[in-house]
Design an enzyme around this catalytic site. Structure first.
Site, mmCIF file in Angstrom:
data_model
loop_
_atom_site.group_PDB
_atom_site.id
_atom_site.type_symbol
_atom_site.label_atom_id
_atom_site.label_comp_id
_atom_site.label_asym_id
_atom_site.label_seq_id
_atom_site.Cartn_x
_atom_site.Cartn_y
_atom_site.Cartn_z
ATOM 1 N N ILE A 1 0.811 -1.219 0.000
ATOM 2 C CA ILE A 1 0.000 0.000 0.000
ATOM 3 C C ILE A 1 0.841 1.264 0.000
ATOM 4 O O ILE A 1 0.304 2.367 -0.062
ATOM 5 C CB ILE A 1 -0.964 0.035 1.212
ATOM 6 C CG1 ILE A 1 -0.179 0.004 2.532
ATOM 7 C CG2 ILE A 1 -1.974 -1.080 1.130
ATOM 8 C CD1 ILE A 1 -1.056 0.194 3.754
ATOM 9 N N GLY A 2 2.153 1.144 0.072
ATOM 10 C CA GLY A 2 2.980 2.349 0.065
ATOM 11 C C GLY A 2 4.451 2.018 0.028
ATOM 12 O O GLY A 2 4.877 0.939 0.433
ATOM 13 N N GLY B 1 8.363 3.902 0.802
ATOM 14 C CA GLY B 1 9.110 5.042 1.327
ATOM 15 C C GLY B 1 10.589 4.894 1.066
ATOM 16 O O GLY B 1 11.034 3.976 0.375
ATOM 17 N N GLY C 1 11.868 1.552 2.763
ATOM 18 C CA GLY C 1 11.241 0.267 2.490
ATOM 19 C C GLY C 1 9.812 0.418 2.018
ATOM 20 O O GLY C 1 9.462 1.401 1.363
ATOM 21 N N VAL D 1 5.370 -0.537 2.787
ATOM 22 C CA VAL D 1 4.316 -0.715 3.786
ATOM 23 C C VAL D 1 3.246 -1.631 3.187
ATOM 24 O O VAL D 1 2.825 -1.439 2.044
ATOM 25 C CB VAL D 1 3.689 0.624 4.199
ATOM 26 C CG1 VAL D 1 2.596 0.407 5.240
ATOM 27 C CG2 VAL D 1 4.756 1.560 4.742
ATOM 28 N N LYS E 1 5.488 -2.356 8.184
ATOM 29 C CA LYS E 1 6.508 -1.507 7.567
ATOM 30 C C LYS E 1 7.783 -2.321 7.432
ATOM 31 O O LYS E 1 8.360 -2.755 8.423
ATOM 32 C CB LYS E 1 6.745 -0.271 8.426
ATOM 33 C CG LYS E 1 7.814 0.678 7.892
ATOM 34 C CD LYS E 1 7.933 1.881 8.827
ATOM 35 C CE LYS E 1 9.015 2.832 8.388
ATOM 36 N NZ LYS E 1 9.151 3.965 9.338
ATOM 37 N N ASP F 1 9.791 14.859 12.604
ATOM 38 C CA ASP F 1 9.281 14.732 11.237
ATOM 39 C C ASP F 1 7.748 14.763 11.252
ATOM 40 O O ASP F 1 7.099 13.959 10.591
ATOM 41 C CB ASP F 1 9.800 13.454 10.578
ATOM 42 C CG ASP F 1 9.667 13.492 9.054
ATOM 43 O OD1 ASP F 1 9.564 14.606 8.498
ATOM 44 O OD2 ASP F 1 9.662 12.431 8.429
#
Length: 1009
Positions: free
Chosen positions: A695-696, A698, A701, A703, A719, A828
């Site tokens: 689903i994602g 970054g 790595g 997710v 993650k 962040d």
């Protein structure tokens, strides 16, 4: 007359007693209703009703004495979010209070001193912070059972606990206590249970004085920074049943007297530095000896004492990862209650106890990586309870026991790298629970059935003597490796249809003939296909080009003919070998490259448009001078040598990557560390990390959204952080920071870390799943790939929802800055790191850049600029000394995003959103023109302007001008859209940039208000 008077007085006394009891009943009921109201009327207390017909003694969690006095409140796991109300102590007979596993915040409730009859108190699994009262003995003078496990209490354990000699149970594990290991606890001579595990004590020894706790039954001190020897005084704890000292730095030998504790049932000492041999007093135990022993991950040497064979109650024995040698005592095979035996990674020799499994309900045997010989015990599954056999990397001989073919619960058998021979029992292939079979590198024989067990996911039988046809059906098989056997026949199309989930198929070095079925292209998940060194004929199917995840293809040493399909050029090969066949024609242009210089050897009728090793040139003409010049020949030789070196390096890298992937797929290589109660295993997480669940992605790595059947909500977020060489130090630091931070804090507005899973190849963080994804996706209408499919993807967030998101995120940051010791700076904060659950409640996520500030007044020095453009405070560019005000700045940008709908970098000519908003305010322009069009028509326009101005204040250039997160939360709560009366005039009062007086006037003492 006297008798009449006496009767009258009796009736009067009875009426007075009834009236008194009625008054008490009314008082108790009203107190309970007050408690419910103080907690904000949680849904779990719905049965607490003011109805006259409602019997409060039957309400949820309420227990009463015969006269109607409330004696017990048991409100565990009831989603209570408010602090402990002082009204509880109006229940004068209350002796038992259990508020465990809720979300209760704040410091330790000292007003409990008013609960004068309280004997049992359980506050474990909540969000309590701060120091324990220094006068705890006076706050809880009658307490006998105190449970504070799983909170965030800090500082040293108060010495006053040493005066509470009436204590029977003291549970302080899983907190943030520091200081030395409290010696004064040895004064609690009546103590039955003591837990100090998983705290941050100063490194030190187990106090010798703990030997005075002679009534102790349960002692839990894992991961408590213990060092030195285990004191001999612990051998005086004659009532001890459970001793857990694992994950410390203890060294030396185990005191011999430990083995003479006749009531000891559970002994856990693994992950220490214990050394020497295992010795005993009098060489044996009594009949009431140990039930579980775990001495794994130490430096123990010498033989396993024969006395282990006398522990008649022993059910679990773990001695793995030591330097034990010699034979396994035969008496272990005679133990009547043994269920789990783990002796792997030692230097054991001799044979396995012949009676193993015949006399006990054994379900697990792990003795791999030793030097054992002889046969697998014939009656290993005699009781029918056996599930898992791991005996690989030994010198075992003989055959697979027939009893394994009659083992209904068997799910795992790993016997590879031995010298086993004979046929595998037919019944083994009928075990419907079987998931993993790894038998490679033996001399096993026999035939496989056409249909394998439906639940089988991995079958590896390379380098054996299996024969007959290849199976054609295995519904859930992912890995099938059968190279180096004697399989014959052809690959039937039914095999392709019957194994739809295959990811690895290796049938090389057999005697398989016939053509490769064109239907092979339907194996969409296949990444490795090896059919080399067989007798296959016909053409290479063009359908292989549709297998988009195929990276390894080896069809060498067969009798394949025809052209090389141009469709193969669509694939991204890590390894391609079509050598030693009868292929003809021109190599397709996409594959006609030096990268495949070794892929087409020994195909006489194949040609290339470039110079490739072992392949003739298409339409080649001789050199006009009758040959190649000496200089050109030397150049070709030099280029060939360079190319050879590159290929060797490339192959070594492939081999290394293959080994990493092999290690990563081995269940034994995954290690799970949990932070919450779990009802899933690492295998269910790893198996769920498929491309369709991605689903994602970054910088570090990927997710995944992984379905977990038994978990609340049914879904978790995973993650994955790769362990790449060029990022090793950075990624490792981010990983350990995130685990350290999230594993030690608990707050309803901070993402819940369930567990972490490590392997040599990668690291996994498993979180609660946020159904509505990130705030960034909703505000800026980006493609919401991480949003649950059941959630509509249309529409935008209304203002009340946005405001509650702001309050929730502020609470999480306020908790980190003001209620954690030491404070936590996220560094962040941004809208993509604010996740939303199914009710749009906000949680702060992604702590990869967080830092623990050891002193709240001293800024931390960091080594590199970290954060995201548009959210980074100005001081990040010119100093490495940062404090909590960098989070305030970033949160201010989020407030501006919520009100304007703009992105953080969307400032037009002014650069960032924060600078644009500052200039807008400075020029006196109307704020209404800045507001997101989607919320301009809301009746709460004043509140939106307040939040916009608060965002400008938070993004002040100088850190000293910014409010604290406690101040920010105070303002947000004061101008909550649900409270119209308090918000009037708010916009006007915030017009001035110096909002310090306003903020301080509304300062809240609690980040969980």
């Amino acid at each position: 007359m006297a008798a009449s008077s006496l009767l009258f007085l009796s009736l009067l006394s009875l009426m007075s007693l009834c009236f008194s009891q009625q008054t008490q009943i009314s008082s108790e009921k009203q107190t309970l209703l007050q408690i419910k109201d103080d907690w904000g009327n949680p849904s779990a207390l719905a049965s607490w009703s003011n109805s006259s017909s409602s019997d409060y003694c039957k309400w949820t969690g309420v227990n009463c004495s015969a006269n109607g006095s409330v004696t017990q409140l048991v409100l565990s796991n009831d989603d209570i979010t408010g602090g402990v109300p002082p009204s509880i102590c109006q229940l004068k007979s209350l002796s038992y209070l259990d508020l465990s596993d809720n979300y209760i915040p704040g410091s330790f409730p000292q007003f409990l001193s008013n609960c004068t009859n309280l004997q049992y108190l359980d506050l474990s699994g909540n969000y309590f912070v701060g120091l324990l009262p220094s006068n705890l003995d006076r706050v809880l003078p009658n307490i006998t059972s105190l449970y504070l496990t799983g909170n965030n209490f800090t500082g040293e354990i108060p010495t006053s606990i040493g005066k509470m000699t009436q204590l029977l149970s003291l549970w302080l594990d899983n907190n943030l206590f520091n200081g030395t290991i409290p010696q004064f606890i040895s004064n609690l001579i009546n103590l039955h249970e003591l837990t100090l595990a998983y705290n941050f004590f100063t490194p030190g020894q187990i106090p010798e004085e703990y030997g005075n706790l002679t009534k102790l039954v349960y002692l839990f001190m894992a991961s408590a920074n213990l060092e030195g020897d285990i004191p001999d005084s612990l051998t005086k704890l004659s009532q001890l049943e459970h001793l857990d000292l694992q994950y410390n730095s203890l060294h030396g030998t185990i005191p011999p007297g430990i083995w003479s504790l006749s009531k000891l049932q559970d002994l856990f000492l693994h992950k220490n530095n214990l050394s020497g041999e295992i010795t005993f007093v009098n060489g044996s135990f009594g009949a009431n000896g140990l039930v579980q022993i775990d001495l794994s991950y130490n430096q123990l040497s010498g033989p396993i004492p024969k006395s282990f064979g006398t522990l008649q109650n022993l059910s679990v024995l773990m001695l793995s990862y030591n330097n034990l040698s010699g034979e396994i005592p035969t008496g272990i095979g005679l133990l009547p209650k043994l269920t789990d035996l783990r002796l792997f990674n030692n230097k054991l020799t001799g044979v396995l106890p012949p009676q193993l499994g015949k006399n006990s309900p054994l379900w697990n045997l792990e003795v791999f990586d030793n030097m054992l010989s002889g046969e697998i015990p014939a009656n290993i599954c005699y009781e029918g309870t056996f599930t898992s056999l791991s005996v690989y990397n030994n010198n075992l001989t003989g055959s697979i026991p027939k009893s394994l073919g009659q083992c209904p619960h068997l799910d795992n058998i790993q016997v590879y790298n031995n010298s086993l021979s004979g046929e595998v029992p037919d019944g083994l292939w009928q075990m419907q629970n079987l998931t993993t079979v790894i038998m490679n590198n033996n001399m096993l024989s026999g035939q496989l059935p056409s249909s394998l067990p439906w639940n089988l996911t991995r079958l590896e039988i390379q380098n054996n003597q299996f024969s007959g046809s290849v199976p054609t059906s295995a519904d859930h098989l992912y890995v099938f490796k059968a190279s180096g056997n004697n399989f014959t026949g052809n690959i039937a199309p039914g095999l392709i249809a019957g194994m739809p989930l295959l990811q690895t198929l290796d049938l090389s070095e057999n005697i398989i003939s016939g053509e490769i079925p064109s239907s092979i292209g339907s194996l969409e998940s296949l990444s490795m296909l090896n059919l080399s060194h067989n007798k296959m004929s016909g053409e290479i199917p063009t359908s292989i080009g549709s297998m988009l995840v195929l990276t390894t293809l080896d069809l060498s040493s067969n009798n394949l003919s025809g052209n090389v399909p141009s469709e193969l050029g669509k694939l991204n090969f890590n390894f391609l070998n079509l050598s030693s066949n009868d292929l003809s024609g021109e190599i397709p242009s996409v594959l006609d490259s030096q990268a495949y210089d070794e892929s087409f050897l020994s195909n006489p009728n194949l040609c290339s448009s470039i110079s490739m090793n072992g392949v003739s040139m298409c339409g080649a003409r001789s050199n006009s001078s009758g040959g190649i010049s000496h200089g050109l020949r030397n150049l070709f030789i030099a280029l060939g040598v360079i190319l050879f070196v590159i290929i060797v390096i490339f192959m070594l890298c492939l081999r290394r990557d293959y080994k990493k992937r092999k290690d990563a797929s081995n269940p034994a290589m995954w290690k799970l560390t949990s932070f919450q109660r779990l009802n899933f295993t690492e295998n269910s997480i790893v198996h769920g990390m498929t491309k369709e669940n991605l689903i994602g992605t970054g910088g570090a790595g990927q997710v995944y959204r992984v379905a977990v059947i038994n978990h609340a909500g049914g879904v978790v977020a995973v993650k994955k952080i790769y362990n790449q060489a060029k990022h090793d130090m950075k990624v490792e630091r981010q990983f350990e920071t995130e685990v350290k931070v999230l594993g030690s804090i608990r707050h309803s507005n901070i993402i819940k870390l369930l567990c972490c899973i490590s392997s040599p190849d990668s690291k996994l963080l498993v979180y609660e799943y946020m159904k509505n994804g990130s705030l960034d996706r909703w505000l800026h209408e980006k493609r919401r790939v991480e949003v649950d499919p059941a959630v509509a993807l249309t529409g935008s967030l209304d203002w009340p929802t946005r405001f509650q998101i702001a309050i929730g995120a502020a609470r999480g940051l306020c908790y980190m800055h003001h209620e954690c010791a030491p404070p936590i700076v996220h560094r962040d904060v941004k809208s993509s790191n604010i996740l939303l659950d199914s009710e749009f409640k906000a949680t702060i996520a992604d702590f990869g850049l967080a830092r623990m500030l050891m002193k709240s007044s001293v800024p931390e020095t960091v080594s590199a600029i970290a954060g995201t453009f548009g959210y980074m405070a100005p001081e990040c560019a010119y100093t490495r000394k940062l404090n909590e005000k960098v989070d305030v700045y970033s949160f201010g940008v989020v407030l501006l995003e919520l009100t304007t709908g703009r992105e953080a970098h969307d400032g037009g000519n002014h650069g960032s959103l924060a600078e644009w908003a500052w200039w807008h305010m400075k020029e006196g322009s109307s704020i209404h023109n800045c507001i997101d069009k989607g919320i301009q028509e809301t009746p709460h326009i004043d509140e939106i302007e307040v939040v916009f101005k608060l965002g400008v204040i938070c993004t002040g250039t100088l850190p000293s001008t910014r409010p604290t997160m406690k101040d920010v939360l105070s303002v947000l709560l004061k101008y909550d859209v649900s409270n119209q009366s308090t918000s009037e005039g708010g916009s006007k009062r915030l017009m001035e940039y110096d909002a310090g007086p306003l903020l301080k006037a509304n300062n809240s003492d609690d980040c969980n208000v």
